[in-house]
Scaffold this motif. Structure first.
Motif, PDB file in Angstrom:
ATOM      1  N   THR A   1      18.522  46.640 128.121  1.00 43.85           N
ATOM      2  CA  THR A   1      19.253  46.062 126.996  1.00 43.85           C
ATOM      3  C   THR A   1      20.336  45.102 127.476  1.00 43.85           C
ATOM      4  OG1 THR A   1      18.854  48.030 125.631  1.00 43.85           O
ATOM      5  CG2 THR A   1      20.685  46.600 124.986  1.00 43.85           C
ATOM      6  N   ILE A   2      21.083  45.504 128.479  1.00 44.14           N
ATOM      7  CA  ILE A   2      22.141  44.647 129.022  1.00 44.14           C
ATOM      8  C   ILE A   2      21.549  43.363 129.612  1.00 44.14           C
ATOM      9  CG2 ILE A   2      23.883  44.453 130.844  1.00 44.14           C
ATOM     10  CD1 ILE A   2      24.458  47.450 130.399  1.00 44.14           C
ATOM     11  N   ILE A   3      20.471  43.507 130.374  1.00 46.48           N
ATOM     12  CA  ILE A   3      19.833  42.330 130.972  1.00 46.48           C
ATOM     13  C   ILE A   3      19.340  41.378 129.888  1.00 46.48           C
ATOM     14  CG2 ILE A   3      17.811  41.565 132.297  1.00 46.48           C
ATOM     15  CD1 ILE A   3      18.173  44.092 134.027  1.00 46.48           C
TER      16      ILE A   3
ATOM     17  N   GLY B   1      20.332  35.863 127.448  1.00 44.66           N
ATOM     18  CA  GLY B   1      20.539  34.958 126.324  1.00 44.66           C
ATOM     19  C   GLY B   1      21.739  34.041 126.469  1.00 44.66           C
ATOM     20  N   PHE B   2      22.484  34.163 127.581  1.00 49.28           N
ATOM     21  CA  PHE B   2      23.656  33.308 127.802  1.00 49.28           C
ATOM     22  C   PHE B   2      23.239  31.832 127.907  1.00 49.28           C
ATOM     23  CE2 PHE B   2      26.774  36.429 130.118  1.00 49.28           C
ATOM     24  CZ  PHE B   2      26.778  37.237 128.995  1.00 49.28           C
ATOM     25  N   SER B   3      24.095  30.966 127.406  1.00 52.28           N
ATOM     26  CA  SER B   3      23.905  29.523 127.600  1.00 52.28           C
ATOM     27  C   SER B   3      24.621  29.054 128.861  1.00 52.28           C
ATOM     28  CB  SER B   3      24.420  28.751 126.380  1.00 52.28           C
ATOM     29  OG  SER B   3      25.800  29.017 126.168  1.00 52.28           O
TER      30      SER B   3
ATOM     31  N   VAL C   1      30.283  43.773 131.441  1.00 48.89           N
ATOM     32  CA  VAL C   1      29.189  44.258 132.285  1.00 48.89           C
ATOM     33  C   VAL C   1      29.675  44.552 133.703  1.00 48.89           C
ATOM     34  CG1 VAL C   1      26.961  43.666 133.308  1.00 48.89           C
ATOM     35  CG2 VAL C   1      27.444  43.033 130.929  1.00 48.89           C
ATOM     36  N   LEU C   2      30.595  43.748 134.203  1.00 45.49           N
ATOM     37  CA  LEU C   2      30.998  43.849 135.608  1.00 45.49           C
ATOM     38  C   LEU C   2      32.238  44.707 135.854  1.00 45.49           C
ATOM     39  CD1 LEU C   2      30.515  40.100 136.643  1.00 45.49           C
ATOM     40  CD2 LEU C   2      28.941  42.000 137.027  1.00 45.49           C
TER      41      LEU C   2
END
Length: 325
Positions: A113-115, A120-122, A189-190
């Protein structure tokens, strides 16, 4: 705790994981055991008075024991007074893994899910950094706990806490257009990923202490160093690298809570607030789940030693479904 009461003797009996255990001196010159016992459902403080090691071998931390004793209240908290305690044997038929708390969501599903969200990042630089950091740590991420004793101290707890904050970040960004969604989610996330190097685990996957670098540096500094190296490896622009590093070293919010600096831009402040929010919600819900309607929790150290009331208007569960169907 799932201790069963023996109606004939009045004692409670059962099996438990020894989460901590120390031999201490009492004022009258005798010794006592000061322990924390736990299972998948929770933990309880325990004492064994007039302890004599020649009669009862010292229980080992992160092993399973069989105990018998009485439940009582001390300073508003539940306490188990041990009468007898012994290590389990093969005839007991219990396994260490049966007593280790786990996240309700599968680690593989949370990671996927996180990946998917990051893909989807631009912003290609943020995407590359976050995905590469995940790839470097994906084996450990699937099951790693988020803590030793406090919030999300369970198998898969690190990813559960991380994805919970990502979900919160998405909601916040939908309300406030002044927040950079991809930067905030990258930090989410990090922010705790270096806990993988901060903590050491036992054979059951439970945190049993800190590594040397974890003790001397901590996951905020180690995470910022890891992200810095990754950004240099991928030729990420300097300012973007500094933004990510700042979010990691400031996400504890206050210097007295371990932050190297206070949050210095919107996304860093929001990450810090969401991190604390998620941790507090989990602690409250986890404590309330076993409290009868109309009752109060034990005092919660993480929340200023406050006790919380179960009003009974909803069935409290500490974990939510953070995987979209």
């Amino acid at each position: 705790m799932n201790f069963q009461k023996n109606e004939k003797t009045g004692f409670y009996e059962g099996f438990a994981l020894v989460k901590s255990c120390d031999k201490k001196s009492a004022k009258n010159g005798t010794f006592f055991l000061d322990a924390v016992l736990g299972d998948k459902d929770g933990e309880i403080y325990a004492k064994m008075w007039d302890y004599r090691e020649e009669n009862t071998p010292m229980p080992k931390v992160n092993t399973i024991v069989k105990v018998r004793g009485m439940l009582q209240q001390y300073n508003g908290n539940d306490q188990f007074i041990i009468q007898r305690i012994r290590a389990v044997n093969d005839e007991d038929g219990v396994k260490l893994s049966d007593f280790v708390k786990s996240a309700d969501c599968k680690g593989e599903d949370m990671l996927e899910t996180i990946i998917g969200i990051v893909n989807g990042f631009s912003d290609e630089e943020l995407k590359a950094v976050v995905l590469s950091m995940i790839e470097d740590n994906k084996t450990a991420l699937v099951t790693f706990p988020a803590a030793e004793k406090l919030h999300h101290a369970m198998l898969g707890g690190l990813l559960y806490h991380t994805l919970s904050i990502v979900r919160l970040a998405e909601c916040v960004c939908g309300i406030y257009p002044c927040i950079d969604r991809e930067l905030l989610i990258s930090g989410a996330v990090l922010h705790d990923i270096a806990k993988i190097r901060e903590y050491s685990l036992n054979d059951a996957g439970v945190v049993d202490g800190h590594t040397l670098e974890g003790m001397l540096l901590g996951h905020l500094v180690m995470g910022a160093e890891d992200v810095g190296r990754k950004c240099d490896e991928l030729n990420v622009t300097s300012e973007k690298k500094f933004l990510l590093q700042h979010m990691l070293i400031s996400h504890h919010g206050q210097l007295e809570f371990g932050a190297a600096v206070r949050p210095g831009f919107i996304e860093a402040e929001v990450l810090s607030q969401l991190d604390m929010f998620d941790a507090n919600i989990y602690e409250m819900a986890d404590a309330l789940k076993d409290v009868e309607v109309g009752g109060f929790t034990n005092r919660l150290w993480m929340l200023d030693n406050r006790r919380f009331y179960n009003h009974g208007r909803i069935d409290v569960q500490p974990q939510a479904n953070i995987i979209e169907e």
